[in-house]
Design an enzyme around this catalytic site. Structure first.
Site, PDB file in Angstrom:
ATOM      1  N   HIS A  32       0.733  -1.171   0.089  1.00 34.92           N
ATOM      2  CA  HIS A  32       0.008   0.122  -0.140  1.00 34.92           C
ATOM      3  C   HIS A  32       1.002   1.291  -0.041  1.00 34.92           C
ATOM      4  O   HIS A  32       2.106   1.283   0.564  1.00 34.92           O
ATOM      5  CB  HIS A  32      -0.845  -0.027   1.233  1.00 34.92           C
ATOM      6  CG  HIS A  32      -2.029   0.903   1.212  1.00 34.92           C
ATOM      7  ND1 HIS A  32      -1.564   2.233   1.829  1.00 34.92           N
ATOM      8  CD2 HIS A  32      -3.116   0.703   1.236  1.00 34.92           C
ATOM      9  CE1 HIS A  32      -2.807   2.646   1.518  1.00 34.92           C
ATOM     10  NE2 HIS A  32      -3.913   2.084   1.380  1.00 34.92           N
ATOM     11  N   ASP A  58       3.060  -4.560   7.768  1.00 33.25           N
ATOM     12  CA  ASP A  58       1.775  -3.894   7.734  1.00 33.25           C
ATOM     13  C   ASP A  58       0.805  -4.738   7.652  1.00 33.25           C
ATOM     14  O   ASP A  58       0.259  -5.456   6.767  1.00 33.25           O
ATOM     15  CB  ASP A  58       1.786  -3.086   6.211  1.00 33.25           C
ATOM     16  CG  ASP A  58       0.490  -2.529   6.175  1.00 33.25           C
ATOM     17  OD1 ASP A  58      -0.461  -2.693   6.950  1.00 33.25           O
ATOM     18  OD2 ASP A  58       0.207  -1.959   4.988  1.00 33.25           O
ATOM     19  N   GLN A 108      -4.570  -5.333   6.767  1.00 31.58           N
ATOM     20  CA  GLN A 108      -5.527  -6.313   6.223  1.00 31.58           C
ATOM     21  C   GLN A 108      -5.236  -7.863   6.933  1.00 31.58           C
ATOM     22  O   GLN A 108      -6.198  -8.633   6.437  1.00 31.58           O
ATOM     23  CB  GLN A 108      -5.273  -6.441   4.904  1.00 31.58           C
ATOM     24  CG  GLN A 108      -5.450  -5.192   4.008  1.00 31.58           C
ATOM     25  CD  GLN A 108      -6.933  -4.671   3.877  1.00 31.58           C
ATOM     26  OE1 GLN A 108      -7.911  -5.598   4.387  1.00 31.58           O
ATOM     27  NE2 GLN A 108      -7.206  -3.624   3.667  1.00 31.58           N
ATOM     28  N   LYS A 164     -10.748  -0.748   9.946  1.00 25.13           N
ATOM     29  CA  LYS A 164     -11.068  -1.823   9.091  1.00 25.13           C
ATOM     30  C   LYS A 164     -11.292  -3.006  10.000  1.00 25.13           C
ATOM     31  O   LYS A 164     -11.656  -4.180   9.358  1.00 25.13           O
ATOM     32  CB  LYS A 164      -9.854  -2.148   8.373  1.00 25.13           C
ATOM     33  CG  LYS A 164      -9.489  -1.271   7.245  1.00 25.13           C
ATOM     34  CD  LYS A 164      -8.564  -1.502   6.296  1.00 25.13           C
ATOM     35  CE  LYS A 164      -7.691  -0.403   5.664  1.00 25.13           C
ATOM     36  NZ  LYS A 164      -8.324   0.174   4.574  1.00 25.13           N
ATOM     37  N   CYS A 222      -4.628   2.502  -3.830  1.00 26.22           N
ATOM     38  CA  CYS A 222      -3.253   3.099  -3.358  1.00 26.22           C
ATOM     39  C   CYS A 222      -2.070   2.014  -3.359  1.00 26.22           C
ATOM     40  O   CYS A 222      -1.326   1.890  -2.555  1.00 26.22           O
ATOM     41  CB  CYS A 222      -3.511   3.367  -1.764  1.00 26.22           C
ATOM     42  SG  CYS A 222      -4.704   4.446  -1.480  1.00 26.22           S
TER      43      CYS A 222
HETATM   44  C1  LIG Z   1      -2.725  -2.858   3.488  1.00 27.60           C
HETATM   45  C2  LIG Z   1      -2.970  -1.481   3.833  1.00 27.60           C
HETATM   46  N1  LIG Z   1      -2.229  -1.022   4.532  1.00 27.60           N
HETATM   47  C3  LIG Z   1      -2.265   0.406   5.081  1.00 27.60           C
HETATM   48  C4  LIG Z   1      -3.552   0.924   4.856  1.00 27.60           C
HETATM   49  C5  LIG Z   1      -3.723   2.413   5.431  1.00 27.60           C
HETATM   50  O1  LIG Z   1      -4.630   2.310   6.431  1.00 27.60           O
HETATM   51  P1  LIG Z   1      -5.039   3.805   7.169  1.00 27.60           P
HETATM   52  O2  LIG Z   1      -5.829   4.636   5.958  1.00 27.60           O
HETATM   53  O3  LIG Z   1      -6.123   3.488   7.953  1.00 27.60           O
HETATM   54  O4  LIG Z   1      -3.958   4.286   7.641  1.00 27.60           O
HETATM   55  C6  LIG Z   1      -4.624   0.532   3.976  1.00 27.60           C
HETATM   56  C7  LIG Z   1      -5.738   0.641   4.076  1.00 27.60           C
HETATM   57  O5  LIG Z   1      -6.439   1.390   2.924  1.00 27.60           O
HETATM   58  C8  LIG Z   1      -4.207  -0.897   3.610  1.00 27.60           C
HETATM   59  O6  LIG Z   1      -5.132  -1.822   2.776  1.00 27.60           O
END
Ligand SMILES: Cc1ncc(COP(=O)(O)O)c(C=O)c1O
Lengths: 416, 149
Positions: free
Chosen positions: A129, A206, A209, A232, A372
């Protein structure tokens, strides 16, 4: 928790606990919410917990000596206990942030800016991401370090041979996504962490998910840092979590300065509060921590392994249903043991935007875009994909609605 | 499905399926490349200017039905226009997309069918991509001429 291992989950019954799913939309008609990878829906009890906090004990935390302030602090810190317990992690090494993005930025700035030098390498992957890519690029730009990208196989998995080759003596940080939000791929993070540590590099996982969808044991993964986000996992927006390995946070300088994070402030300088508060400058997201704590209790009540089992079944159904749509291509692994329930796809002759718009008219909510993950999109040779993603409340009915709407969509745009 | 029919009028789907003015112009007077950061859609726009008029205009690139139809309609209606008239046309279309002007069918040609898009804020960008590219293209052209290029 272990005893719930073979329970199956009644998604239809669970929907009754989610106001958005339980009642028809204002225009009438059911909503088939298949965008939980973007954000999950919230159960009533999470909304109630936050509401009760504001109605009953609203006060700033860690400050007042009066009873209400003590109660607010207690509820806030209980939220921390809950998330720490969920991922099997010490509470004092569990920091609240604004979201997963801020958790990663915290490490990039508090650690990266001080530790990275010219010639050093940060290894990320092509399926990260943007939140686990851009902070490293920014910090590399300042320090002179280099960001490298581990490639992805045609099957949508990390190229572990390349990973092996790319981790070397220059590698200082390996930052990798546990479950891809675009492809659904589950990455072998334990193995990657071990490889990185052997080379003397730190690791950032990270887990945005994975934590909402499956049992995640931070201790077993063994990474130096693990990040995830509240919204999430049935919790509110505005709160995320950084879980750091013992010793890491103590050794780091603060990220943001201000109230709460200090031990003493003089005109000559300041000293820092104990962890985790050293990394929580200013008034924290109090109601959000209360809501997230309630969300964790809700998830634990169902059982993370039960949720994972449901999502494996759902992913299988989704892949089978998508196979019935002519001209549809799925990106990412087919084996549900190796993937979560986020499925990206393209439909011959119909742009993802148009898919999203058409499906919306049928009450089916999917995401269309680059999710993203632009480097991954370029790698796949597409500008965008459509993505359907499931959660504990996703039913067979949702999946069939998706399939039927896609078949109709193709005819409508004249691609059939 | 009233909403959907409103957005995807037959004329739009027709332009999407049979795009007019698609491609690049060899030896164009000016060219721009724009993209929509939301979806990654791209648009290449080329114009050939002869005697202050758009003698040829072509749009290329990939995108959703709305962005492709809008580009197709643009090439039809801008063809042969004087540069100032073309700018006026773009401005009128922009205002229509933001719900700030009653569509003038004589001016817009087929593009009047895009009026319904104004109700879908995320899709307005799609419709505007090629049209704003023309505005930038004309500005580029004039700058090149002014600087003696
Ligand atoms: C794999 C992953 N990492 C990071 C994020 C970022 O999450 P947040 O926007 O809540 O910081 C997301 C969400 O869009 C994601 O799917």
């Amino acid at each position: 928790m272990g005893s719930s291992a073979q329970h199956t989950l009644d998604a239809q019954a669970l929907r009754a606990e989610f106001p958005i799913l339980a009642s028809p939309r204002p225009g009438g008609g059911e909503v088939h919410y298949l965008d939980s990878a973007a954000t999950s829906q919230k159960p009533q009890r999470v909304l109630d917990a936050m509401d009760a906090y504001y109605r009953e004990t609203n006060a700033n935390v860690h400050r007042g000596v009066y009873e209400m302030a003590a109660e607010a602090t207690e509820r806030f810190e209980a939220g921390r206990d809950a998330v720490a317990r969920l991922v099997n992690h010490p509470r004092e090494a569990t920091v609240f942030t604004k979201n997963a993005t801020e958790a990663i930025n915290l490490v990039a700035w508090a650690w990266g800016i001080r530790e990275l030098r010219e010639g050093d390498e940060v290894l990320v992957t092509l399926m990260e991401h943007h939140s686990n890519t851009v902070p490293w690029q920014i910090v590399a730009g300042i320090t002179g370090a280099t960001v490298r990208f581990c490639p992805v196989t045609p099957g949508g998995e990390l190229d572990m041979d390349a990973m092996h080759e790319m981790i070397g003596p220059r590698t200082r940080m390996v930052a990798v996504v546990h479950v891809s939000n675009t492809l659904g791929t589950i990455n072998p993070v334990e193995e990657i962490v071990a490889m990185a540590h052997e080379a003397g590099a730190l690791t950032m996982v990270d887990a945005t998910q994975s934590v909402p969808h499956m049992p995640v044991d931070a201790a077993a993964i063994g990474s130096d840092f693990l990040a995830f986000t509240g919204h999430k996992m049935c919790g509110p927006t505005g709160i995320g979590v950084l879980a750091a390995a013992p010793g890491r946070l103590e050794a780091m300088e603060p990220f943001l300065g201000g109230g709460e994070m200090i031990s003493d402030v003089t005109t000559e300088g300041s000293s820092w509060n104990d962890i985790p508060w050293k990394f929580e400058a200013g008034t924290p997201p109090i109601a959000e921590a209360v809501g997230l704590g309630e969300a964790v209790t809700f998830l634990e009540g169902i059982g993370m392994d039960t949720i994972r089992a449901h999502e494996k079944t759902t992913a299988r159904q989704m892949l089978d249903a998508l196979d019935e749509v002519p001209g549809l291509t799925v990106f990412g692994p087919r084996d549900v043991e190796r993937r979560g329930a986020s499925v990206s796809f393209s439909l011959d002759g119909v742009h993802p935007h148009d898919i999203g718009q058409f499906l919306d008219s049928k009450g089916v909510c999917v995401r269309a875009g680059h999710h993203c993950t632009k480097p991954l999109m370029r790698h796949l040779g597409v500008q965008s994909t459509a993505r359907a993603s499931a959660y504990l409340y996703t039913t067979t009915d949702d999946i069939l609605a998706l399939r039927d709407a896609l078949i109709e969509c193709r005819e409508w745009f004249g691609a059939a | 499905m009233g909403g959907l029919d409103d957005l995807y009028q037959q004329l739009i789907l027709d332009h999407y399926r049979n795009r007019r003015g698609r491609g690049r112009i060899e030896g164009a007077s000016a060219s721009v490349h724009e993209h929509n950061p939301v979806c990654g859609d791209e648009c290449y726009l080329d114009i050939l200017v002869v005697d202050g008029r758009i003698a040829d205009i072509k749009a290329d690139g990939d995108g959703c039905s709305i962005s492709q139809a809008a580009a197709s309609m643009l090439t039809e209606v801008a063809q042969g226009k004087e540069l100032d008239d073309a700018l006026e046309l773009v401005e009128h279309f922009r205002l229509m997309m933001h719900g700030e002007a009653e569509p003038d069918e004589d001016l817009l040609g087929d593009a009047v069918a895009l009026e319904g898009v104004a109700k879908y804020p995320v899709r307005v960008k799609c419709a505007l991509l090629s049209w704003l590219a023309l505005r930038d293209c004309i500005a580029d052209y004039r700058e090149t001429v002014a600087t003696g290029g």
